[in-house]
Scaffold this active site. Structure first.
Site: not given
Length: 679
Positions: A556, A569
């Site tokens: 990501s 995250y």
């Protein structure tokens, strides 16, 4: 356009015959019908023949798969054949016999159908018929089985002269309903489609009954102590452990996809005393050995042998196999023979465990295995009433390295970029993983769809085309036993694994003070721990295969972008991103490349966003959830929304063959986020 009644009847008959494996093997044999139709040029009636074209399969034959020929021109070729040494030239002449555009390309057996004086003809490869055809005294047994209703035709390579032979047999034996072709199969005929089918089934079933009634007990010899099949769970565990090593051997010259078969037929054959002798004789029917090669590689150790010993012995046997195959080629090759295509086995037999078969794709590998099962039935039948006596080695070479076969291979479409590659994609039941799986299959790969949601994984595998393209496995990537089981399923389905995409993920976005230990652990377990476990298992398989490989992490932009309310995250994505660098450095010596794709704002089709995170983020930004993708797009340099398909494209770019010297790279797929630029 309306299908001609004779062609329609032919298709129906073909489907019935082809749907029963006792009648013929996949893509084996052909059927024809003759009739009249109006020539659109002259307006006069003309005699035509409809026959299954080259490469078709009787079970699934369509009108487009029929070749349509003018009978007057086809029959006239009988006077033009220049002799058996030049009969291959007649194949090109068939093009001048086509009616109109002619439909499918005529097969080598077209002459047989056209020259035999019967309105309907079937040429099939049933195991029972080939058992008689490959018995040492097949001619005598054929007479004993059928009397004068079925006539023996000595071996001749398929082609124009064989068509003339069968036509002569038909003319000289008006009482006969068909013939047994030595070393090959059967041909039957009839005045109607129904009669032809009836005669084909009469030959097949009568031969079955004859072999069963006359056959001796244990035609393959007694069971050898210690060579019995292992219990199922132990057998499949052993097969999965061996599979990568066996695939490495079968892929020495060219990468192959594998198929595993531990059916009772295979296991019983390998437990019998006669299997080494019979396997060494090889298969006989041309359809068989074109797919199985002249003979299999057979492990000569019992199933209880230590795994290390089995792998070492397979390596020795493989070296000997390659030498023997090269010698076979040298013995029979002529100056104009095609170059040797490869010396690796297509069939590898492991007593007590089963059979591995190999090919350029899963279907080809599976069909090769099915053909060897046919060959086992043939050996059993021939040995039951006589001695198995396949055609001579020189004749096998003439078929395997036939100029016409070489021409057919050259006409095959160019392989797609990921052909022969086996991929395992985690989190592939939805979103990015699903898009990646679709792209990989579209580019030629076989895919293992791995997901916590078993139903979702199964649905995607079905979308991708079923077991010849994709299989589904349910797996929790935090559980190393489940991951090991998923890889076992992969290697048993396709022979190995070459490409792994670590995509499984979850997102819980909270401020630091609201982030619980459970939030932290759950995300790290799924993405950081899960990717580590999957990559470790993938490396074990890839190193054993010696074929290199690709591991791709879906990370990501949050791996490098420092934003608020996202500690757990983003930290786990940073962990994944560094795993890419670490493993690229460690696994490169094995030819394994490790790279990453870093997307951002993938909303549409995303399993993570659909699971509640989308609504949460939309609330944070004060936009409707359905507008969240558009909102993210406006934050980017390119002002474009990122979709799962864009991430899948990046995965393909990394693995499709152009970036062969790239490892340790992260590709951003975020439409441009300056704060996440790598530096």
């Amino acid at each position: 356009m309306t299908t001609h009644p004779e062609a329609a009847a032919l298709l129906s008959r073909s489907h019935r015959l082809g749907s029963d494996p006792r009648n013929t093997n996949y893509a084996g044999g052909n059927a024809s019908a003759k009739g009249t139709d109006v020539d659109p040029v002259t307006g006069r009636e003309v005699e035509l023949m409809w026959v299954k074209g080259s490469g078709g399969d009787l079970r699934t034959l369509t009108e487009a798969g029929l070749a349509v020929l003018r009978l007057d021109r086809l029959r006239a070729l009988a006077d033009a054949c220049p002799g058996v040494e030049r009969e291959d030239e007649m194949v090109a002449a068939l093009d001048y016999c086509l009616h109109g555009k002619g439909g499918a390309a005529p097969s080598i057996d077209t002459a047989m159908h056209g020259l035999v004086d019967a309105p309907h003809v079937d040429h099939l490869h049933p195991d029972s018929g080939i058992a008689l055809a490959c018995a040492a005294d097949g001619e005598k047994l054929t007479a004993e089985c059928f009397g004068d209703r079925v006539v023996w035709v000595p071996w001749r390579r398929p082609g124009f002269r064989l068509g003339l032979d069968i036509a002569a047999v038909r003319a000289a034996n008006p009482q006969a309903v068909g013939c047994v072709l030595g070393g090959h199969g059967i041909t039957a005929w009839g005045d109607s489609s129904e009669e032809c089918e009836r005669n084909s089934l009469y030959i097949i079933r009568t031969a079955e009954e004859f072999l069963a009634g006359r056959g001796r007990a244990e035609p393959l010899g007694p069971v050898v102590e210690g060579y019995e099949a292992l219990p199922e769970a132990e057998r499949r565990q052993r097969a999965a452990a061996l599979a990568p090593y066996v695939r490495a051997l079968a892929s020495r010259d060219k990468a192959q996809v594998g198929h595993f078969d531990d059916s009772d037929t295979v296991l019983d054959f390998l437990a019998r005393a006669g299997h080494p002798r019979l396997a060494a004789l090889g298969t006989s029917c041309p359809d068989h050995f074109l797919r199985t090669k002249i003979r299999p590689l057979v492990l000569d150790l019992p199933p209880a042998a230590p795994l290390h010993d089995a792998v070492a012995r397979l390596t020795e046997l493989h070296a000997a196999y390659r030498e023997e195959y090269a010698a076979y080629y040298t013995r029979h090759a002529l100056p104009d023979s095609p170059a040797m295509r490869g010396a690796d086995p297509a069939i590898v037999l492991i007593p007590g465990v089963g059979m591995f078969s190999f090919g350029k794709d899963k279907q080809t590998a599976r069909v090769a295995g099915e053909f060897y099962v046919n060959a086992i039935h043939v050996m059993r039948g021939a040995e039951a009433v006589s001695t198995y006596a396949p055609i001579e080695e020189a004749e096998k070479f003439r078929i395997e390295y036939w100029a016409l076969e070489e021409a057919k291979l050259r006409r095959m479409p160019r392989p797609r970029p990921l052909a022969t590659r086996v991929a395992l994609v985690t989190g592939a039941g939805s979103g990015i993983g699903k898009a990646v799986a679709h792209r990989l299959v579209a580019e030629g790969a076989c895919v293992v769809v791995a997901d916590l949601d078993a139903d979702g994984a199964a649905a995607v595998a079905e979308e991708l085309g079923g077991p010849d393209k994709a299989v589904a496995v349910a797996v929790d990537v935090t559980d190393e036993d489940q991951i090991a089981a998923a890889f076992r399923a992969a290697v048993l389905a396709f022979g190995g694994v070459d490409l792994v995409v670590n995509n499984a993920g979850i997102s819980i976005s909270k401020p630091l003070l609201e982030t619980s230990v459970r939030d932290w652990d759950l995300q790290h377990d799924i993405m950081a721990r899960g990717s580590f476990l999957v990559s470790r298992e993938a490396a074990r398989v890839m190193i054993a295969q010696k074929l290199g490989g690709d591991i791709v992490y879906i990370t990501s932009k949050n791996a490098v972008f420092a934003g608020p309310d996202n500690i757990a995250y983003a930290a786990t994505k940073a962990d994944q991103a560094h795993q890419v660098r670490l493993l690229a450095a460690e696994l490169g010596e094995h030819g394994i490349r490790v790279n990453g794709v870093s997307p951002d704002g993938v909303v549409r089709g995303s399993g993570i966003f659909a699971g509640g995170w989308g609504a949460q983020r939309a609330a944070v930004y004060g936009v409707p959830e359905e507008k969240l993708g558009e909102f993210y797009a406006q934050r980017t340099i390119l002002k474009r929304e990122v979709l799962p398909e864009h991430v899948a494209g990046a995965v393909f770019a990394l693995t499709g063959g152009d970036l062969t010297h790239t490892t340790g790279l992260h590709i951003p797929v975020d439409a441009g986020v300056a704060a996440a630029f790598l530096r």
